[in-house]
Design a protein around this motif. Structure first.
Motif, PDB file in Angstrom:
ATOM      1  N   GLY A 179       0.715  -1.203  -0.025  1.00 24.37           N
ATOM      2  CA  GLY A 179       0.084  -0.002   0.057  1.00 24.37           C
ATOM      3  C   GLY A 179       0.850   1.194  -0.099  1.00 24.37           C
ATOM      4  N   LYS A 180       2.105   1.245  -0.191  1.00 19.67           N
ATOM      5  CA  LYS A 180       2.901   2.358  -0.037  1.00 19.67           C
ATOM      6  C   LYS A 180       2.980   3.065  -1.413  1.00 19.67           C
ATOM      7  CE  LYS A 180       5.771  -0.054   3.414  1.00 19.67           C
ATOM      8  NZ  LYS A 180       7.275  -0.470   3.768  1.00 19.67           N
ATOM      9  N   ILE A 181       2.719   2.396  -2.659  1.00 21.27           N
ATOM     10  CA  ILE A 181       2.813   3.119  -3.672  1.00 21.27           C
ATOM     11  C   ILE A 181       1.714   2.721  -4.734  1.00 21.27           C
ATOM     12  CG2 ILE A 181       5.290   3.101  -3.762  1.00 21.27           C
ATOM     13  CD1 ILE A 181       5.149   0.633  -5.843  1.00 21.27           C
ATOM     14  N   ASN A 182       1.277   3.568  -5.711  1.00 26.32           N
ATOM     15  CA  ASN A 182       0.355   3.151  -6.593  1.00 26.32           C
ATOM     16  C   ASN A 182       0.949   3.087  -8.041  1.00 26.32           C
ATOM     17  OD1 ASN A 182      -1.755   3.184  -8.498  1.00 26.32           O
ATOM     18  ND2 ASN A 182      -2.200   5.369  -8.736  1.00 26.32           N
ATOM     19  N   PRO A 183       0.992   1.783  -8.297  1.00 25.27           N
ATOM     20  CA  PRO A 183       1.523   1.280  -9.651  1.00 25.27           C
ATOM     21  C   PRO A 183       0.957   1.686 -10.923  1.00 25.27           C
ATOM     22  CG  PRO A 183       0.763  -0.399  -8.680  1.00 25.27           C
ATOM     23  CD  PRO A 183       0.417   0.552  -7.667  1.00 25.27           C
ATOM     24  N   ILE A 184      -0.123   1.989 -10.788  1.00 27.11           N
ATOM     25  CA  ILE A 184      -1.038   2.493 -12.094  1.00 27.11           C
ATOM     26  C   ILE A 184      -0.830   3.720 -12.595  1.00 27.11           C
ATOM     27  CG2 ILE A 184      -3.356   2.326 -12.976  1.00 27.11           C
ATOM     28  CD1 ILE A 184      -4.412   0.503 -10.942  1.00 27.11           C
ATOM     29  N   ALA A 185      -0.354   3.777 -13.682  1.00 26.15           N
ATOM     30  CA  ALA A 185      -0.192   4.964 -14.568  1.00 26.15           C
ATOM     31  C   ALA A 185      -1.325   5.534 -15.176  1.00 26.15           C
ATOM     32  CB  ALA A 185       1.142   4.959 -15.423  1.00 26.15           C
ATOM     33  N   GLU A 186      -2.154   4.548 -15.885  1.00 26.31           N
ATOM     34  CA  GLU A 186      -3.117   4.974 -16.985  1.00 26.31           C
ATOM     35  C   GLU A 186      -4.278   4.050 -16.904  1.00 26.31           C
ATOM     36  OE1 GLU A 186      -2.351   6.540 -21.297  1.00 26.31           O
ATOM     37  OE2 GLU A 186      -1.970   4.571 -21.172  1.00 26.31           O
ATOM     38  N   VAL A 187      -5.433   4.417 -17.251  1.00 24.86           N
ATOM     39  CA  VAL A 187      -6.535   3.512 -17.593  1.00 24.86           C
ATOM     40  C   VAL A 187      -6.965   3.819 -19.068  1.00 24.86           C
ATOM     41  CG1 VAL A 187      -8.640   2.598 -17.012  1.00 24.86           C
ATOM     42  CG2 VAL A 187      -6.847   2.912 -15.263  1.00 24.86           C
ATOM     43  N   ILE A 188      -7.195   2.945 -20.040  1.00 24.95           N
ATOM     44  CA  ILE A 188      -7.822   3.213 -21.346  1.00 24.95           C
ATOM     45  C   ILE A 188      -9.084   2.496 -21.213  1.00 24.95           C
ATOM     46  CG2 ILE A 188      -7.229   2.999 -23.732  1.00 24.95           C
ATOM     47  CD1 ILE A 188      -4.593   3.035 -23.404  1.00 24.95           C
ATOM     48  N   ILE A 189     -10.078   3.400 -21.439  1.00 24.19           N
ATOM     49  CA  ILE A 189     -11.505   2.821 -21.542  1.00 24.19           C
ATOM     50  C   ILE A 189     -11.766   2.106 -22.946  1.00 24.19           C
ATOM     51  CG2 ILE A 189     -13.767   3.200 -21.508  1.00 24.19           C
ATOM     52  CD1 ILE A 189     -13.096   5.730 -19.681  1.00 24.19           C
ATOM     53  N   GLY A 190     -12.361   0.619 -23.035  1.00 28.11           N
ATOM     54  CA  GLY A 190     -12.424   0.106 -24.428  1.00 28.11           C
ATOM     55  C   GLY A 190     -13.384   0.788 -25.255  1.00 28.11           C
ATOM     56  N   PRO A 191     -13.178   0.586 -26.518  1.00 28.00           N
ATOM     57  CA  PRO A 191     -13.996   1.086 -27.548  1.00 28.00           C
ATOM     58  C   PRO A 191     -15.314   1.041 -27.379  1.00 28.00           C
ATOM     59  CG  PRO A 191     -12.818  -0.802 -28.344  1.00 28.00           C
ATOM     60  CD  PRO A 191     -12.170  -0.697 -27.060  1.00 28.00           C
ATOM     61  N   ASN A 224     -10.543   4.525  -4.076  1.00 27.60           N
ATOM     62  CA  ASN A 224      -9.679   3.492  -3.492  1.00 27.60           C
ATOM     63  C   ASN A 224      -8.178   3.973  -3.110  1.00 27.60           C
ATOM     64  OD1 ASN A 224     -11.220   0.903  -3.570  1.00 27.60           O
ATOM     65  ND2 ASN A 224     -12.161   2.164  -5.327  1.00 27.60           N
ATOM     66  N   ASN A 225      -7.873   5.137  -3.017  1.00 28.21           N
ATOM     67  CA  ASN A 225      -6.803   5.586  -2.939  1.00 28.21           C
ATOM     68  C   ASN A 225      -5.505   5.117  -3.799  1.00 28.21           C
ATOM     69  OD1 ASN A 225      -7.022   6.618  -0.202  1.00 28.21           O
ATOM     70  ND2 ASN A 225      -7.221   4.488   0.564  1.00 28.21           N
ATOM     71  N   LEU A 226      -5.959   5.244  -5.287  1.00 28.04           N
ATOM     72  CA  LEU A 226      -5.187   4.912  -6.483  1.00 28.04           C
ATOM     73  C   LEU A 226      -5.291   6.505  -7.186  1.00 28.04           C
ATOM     74  CD1 LEU A 226      -6.280   1.419  -7.235  1.00 28.04           C
ATOM     75  CD2 LEU A 226      -4.060   2.179  -6.412  1.00 28.04           C
ATOM     76  N   GLY A 227      -4.581   7.448  -6.856  1.00 27.69           N
ATOM     77  CA  GLY A 227      -4.592   8.796  -7.367  1.00 27.69           C
ATOM     78  C   GLY A 227      -3.834   8.989  -8.560  1.00 27.69           C
ATOM     79  N   ALA A 228      -4.049  10.121  -9.272  1.00 19.03           N
ATOM     80  CA  ALA A 228      -3.423  10.732 -10.102  1.00 19.03           C
ATOM     81  C   ALA A 228      -3.195   9.753 -11.326  1.00 19.03           C
ATOM     82  CB  ALA A 228      -1.899  11.304  -9.528  1.00 19.03           C
ATOM     83  N   VAL A 229      -4.180   9.007 -11.658  1.00 15.77           N
ATOM     84  CA  VAL A 229      -4.122   8.017 -12.909  1.00 15.77           C
ATOM     85  C   VAL A 229      -4.763   8.710 -14.049  1.00 15.77           C
ATOM     86  CG1 VAL A 229      -4.917   5.792 -13.794  1.00 15.77           C
ATOM     87  CG2 VAL A 229      -4.142   6.055 -11.378  1.00 15.77           C
ATOM     88  N   LYS A 230      -4.218   8.678 -15.362  1.00 18.23           N
ATOM     89  CA  LYS A 230      -4.550   9.229 -16.388  1.00 18.23           C
ATOM     90  C   LYS A 230      -5.857   8.408 -17.235  1.00 18.23           C
ATOM     91  CE  LYS A 230      -2.882  10.732 -21.197  1.00 18.23           C
ATOM     92  NZ  LYS A 230      -1.816  10.822 -21.998  1.00 18.23           N
ATOM     93  N   ILE A 231      -6.896   9.020 -17.430  1.00 22.43           N
ATOM     94  CA  ILE A 231      -7.971   8.259 -17.893  1.00 22.43           C
ATOM     95  C   ILE A 231      -8.147   8.627 -19.555  1.00 22.43           C
ATOM     96  CG2 ILE A 231     -10.383   7.581 -17.644  1.00 22.43           C
ATOM     97  CD1 ILE A 231      -8.359   6.746 -15.227  1.00 22.43           C
ATOM     98  N   LYS A 232      -8.177   7.780 -20.377  1.00 24.00           N
ATOM     99  CA  LYS A 232      -8.435   8.301 -21.472  1.00 24.00           C
ATOM    100  C   LYS A 232      -9.338   6.957 -22.368  1.00 24.00           C
ATOM    101  CE  LYS A 232      -4.085   6.643 -24.078  1.00 24.00           C
ATOM    102  NZ  LYS A 232      -3.164   7.185 -24.617  1.00 24.00           N
ATOM    103  N   LYS A 233      -9.826   7.312 -23.421  1.00 22.92           N
ATOM    104  CA  LYS A 233     -10.859   6.429 -24.095  1.00 22.92           C
ATOM    105  C   LYS A 233      -9.967   5.887 -25.247  1.00 22.92           C
ATOM    106  CE  LYS A 233     -14.925   5.026 -25.581  1.00 22.92           C
ATOM    107  NZ  LYS A 233     -15.815   3.912 -24.720  1.00 22.92           N
ATOM    108  N   SER A 234     -10.485   4.745 -25.561  1.00 24.98           N
ATOM    109  CA  SER A 234      -9.541   3.947 -26.833  1.00 24.98           C
ATOM    110  C   SER A 234      -9.953   4.769 -27.939  1.00 24.98           C
ATOM    111  CB  SER A 234     -10.046   2.481 -26.816  1.00 24.98           C
ATOM    112  OG  SER A 234      -9.687   2.175 -27.984  1.00 24.98           O
TER     113      SER A 234
END
Length: 246
Positions: free
Chosen positions: A203-215, A231-241
Motif C-alpha cells: 500500500g505504499k505506492i500506486n503502480p497504476i499510471a493509466e487506464v484506457i477505456i475500451g472502444p 480507492n487511494n489510487l490517485g493521479a491516474v490518467k484516464i482516456k478513451k480508446s
C-alpha cells in the motif's frame, strides 16, 4: 497462453541454433546444454504475467477485454520491476531469435572453455537460465501483441511419491520477500498454478499510471477517476480508446 505452440517454440529455436553451431562447438557441449534444457521442467515451473507495450490495439481489445467492453490498465514499469521477477521483452522475428540465442550459447561456450571444472554449477545455472529465457521467443504471428513478460520460478519439491510446488520468494522493493502461497485456477478442466504479487509494496505506492477505456465501453472517464481516487489510487490518467469498434 493463447498460442498452442507456446511451450514448443522456444525449444524449436534452440534446435535450429544447435544444428547451426554443431560443427563449431561440438556434439558433447551442445548435448549437455540440451540435457539441462530438457530437464529444467522437472526442477521448477515458470509462471508469467504478460503485458503489452501498446495499450490500445483492436485485436487485444477483442481478445482480452470483453470484446472491447473492458479496460486496459497501464502500469509504471519502474514499480513492476521491483517485484521478484525476471522481465523478458518478447522477440517475434525468427532470425533475431536465432541470432540472439547463438550469441548467448557462444558466450557460455567461451566461459566453459576457461573453467577447470567442466560442466559445473555455473554452467548448470547458465543453462537453466537459457531454458527460462526461451519464453522470450514467440511465433511471429503474434507480433501485434508487443508483449513484455515478467517471469518467476516456482520450485518443485518431493512430496510422497510425486512433487509439489513451493515459492522460494526473492527480492521485492529492495528487501527480502517471502514466498507466496501456491494458488490454482481451472482453465476448462486443467488446474493452472499461480501466485499473487503485491504491486503496491503493501500500500505504499500506486503502480497504476493509466487506464484506457475500451472502444465499446460507455462508462464516463470521471466515473473511473472517482472509483480510483476513492480507492487511494490517485493521479491516474484516464482516456478513451481510439479504436472505432462497436
Amino acid at each position: 497462453m493463447n498460442d498452442f505452440m507456446e511451450i514448443h517454440w522456444g525449444y524449436y529455436i534452440w534446435e535450429k541454433v544447435a544444428n547451426e553451431l554443431f560443427d563449431e562447438l561440438g556434439k558433447d557441449f551442445l548435448d549437455k546444454i540440451d540435457e539441462l534444457i530438457s530437464s529444467s521442467s522437472l526442477l521448477g515451473l515458470l509462471v508469467a504475467t504478460c503485458f503489452s507495450r501498446d495499450g490500445d490495439v483492436l485485436s487485444q481489445w477483442r481478445a482480452y477485454a470483453d470484446d472491447g467492453n473492458g479496460y486496459a490498465i497501464g502500469f509504471k514499469a519502474k514499480d513492476v520491476l521491483q517485484l521478484p521477477i525476471r522481465p523478458l521483452k518478447v522477440l517475434y522475428d525468427e532470425k533475431e531469435q536465432i541470432n540472439e540465442l547463438k550469441a548467448i550459447i557462444k558466450v557460455v561456450h567461451k566461459i566453459e572453455q576457461s573453467e577447470t571444472e567442466k560442466f559445473g554449477s555455473d554452467f548448470n545455472q547458465a543453462c537453466y537460465g537459457i531454458a527460462c529465457d526461451l519464453a522470450a521467443f514467440k511465433n511471429p504471428a503474434f507480433r501485434e501483441e508487443q508483449e513484455i513478460r515478467i517471469t518467476h520460478i516456482l520450485n518443485f519439491e518431493k512430496s510422497n511419491e510425486f512433487l509439489k510446488l513451493l515459492d522460494g520468494g526473492g527480492t521485492a522493493f529492495g528487501a527480502d520477500a517471502q514466498g507466496q502461497p501456491i494458488l490454482f485456477r481451472m482453465r476448462q478442466n486443467i488446474p493452472v498454478a499461480f501466485i499473487e504479487q503485491d504491486f503496491t509494496n503493501q500500500g505504499k505506492i500506486n503502480p497504476i499510471a493509466e487506464v484506457i477505456i475500451g472502444p465499446k465501453n460507455d462508462v464516463l472517464p470521471t466515473a473511473i477517476s472517482v472509483f480510483l481516487e476513492t480507492n487511494n489510487l490517485g493521479a491516474v490518467k484516464i482516456k478513451k480508446s481510439k479504436a472505432s469498434y462497436r
